[in-house]
Design a protein around this motif. Sequence first.
Motif, short mmCIF file in Angstrom:
data_model
loop_
_atom_site.label_atom_id
_atom_site.label_comp_id
_atom_site.label_asym_id
_atom_site.label_seq_id
_atom_site.Cartn_x
_atom_site.Cartn_y
_atom_site.Cartn_z
N LEU A 149 0.84 -1.19 0.00
CA LEU A 149 0.00 0.00 0.00
C LEU A 149 0.88 1.24 0.00
CD1 LEU A 149 -3.15 0.69 2.11
CD2 LEU A 149 -1.22 2.29 2.27
N TYR A 196 -4.33 -1.59 5.39
CA TYR A 196 -4.78 -0.20 5.42
C TYR A 196 -4.90 0.28 6.86
CZ TYR A 196 -8.08 3.70 4.40
OH TYR A 196 -8.72 4.93 4.29
N LEU A 213 -5.62 8.44 5.82
CA LEU A 213 -6.35 7.19 5.96
C LEU A 213 -7.46 7.30 7.00
CD1 LEU A 213 -3.27 4.77 5.85
CD2 LEU A 213 -4.74 5.50 3.96
N PRO A 217 -11.68 1.71 5.27
CA PRO A 217 -11.16 1.12 4.03
C PRO A 217 -12.24 0.42 3.21
CG PRO A 217 -10.67 -0.31 5.88
CD PRO A 217 -11.30 0.92 6.46
#
Length: 218
Positions: A149, A196, A213, A217
């Motif tokens: 990621l 994530y 973030l 997710p």
Amino acid sequence: MRTSGPDAFKPLARSTAALLAALALASCTSGGSEAKTEHLCTVTAASQEEALLRGILRADGFETDIFQRTSRVVEAMEEDLRATGSAKKTLSTSLCAYKPAAQAGVERARFEAGWVSRTSKDVEPSLREGGRFDVNGAFGESNDTFTKLLVQCDMPGDLDAPSKSAWLYANGSYTVNIGRTDIDQAARDRQTALTYLMARRVTDALGCENKPLEKAPV
């Protein structure tokens, strides 16, 4: 380290959204806010991470290996970001590993993070049979045993400029799946979602000003 083949990026499958919407499982692993400040590995009861780990490890209980205190993770990654001008990709900083309780061997889920120059070939797809994803500004790829990621993390102060030319990367290694032939898209979605969420702990600890973030997710 320190210690689908689709043609275009695509969102996580709907199974991830359904999965995260239904997370309400009991846990044998717990941790308070004090422990969470001390390191980035705490998994609390009935949390998203706990439910995802139980599904990935196929176990009701799991053990945690803690490689770095939060302060050391932040220190190492800030030092590394300053060095990205002379390196296309920094060494990864190991975070945590989770393995089925009372089980020997390499079957585990392990996480690490670092920085990579936006002009580096390391940001290009490279996983064999990897399925690519793009969710809430984070992007990367997953296959049966690995998730990569990348996300933008705007750092404050003197780290602002170097952070604008690098991606923060977070890797999830899922050796628990080595040799298995039953890994489907839902299993990959669980891996991507957990990577994530672990990356979010890093961006929160670093104080990324853009809060990359913050969203779930899905």
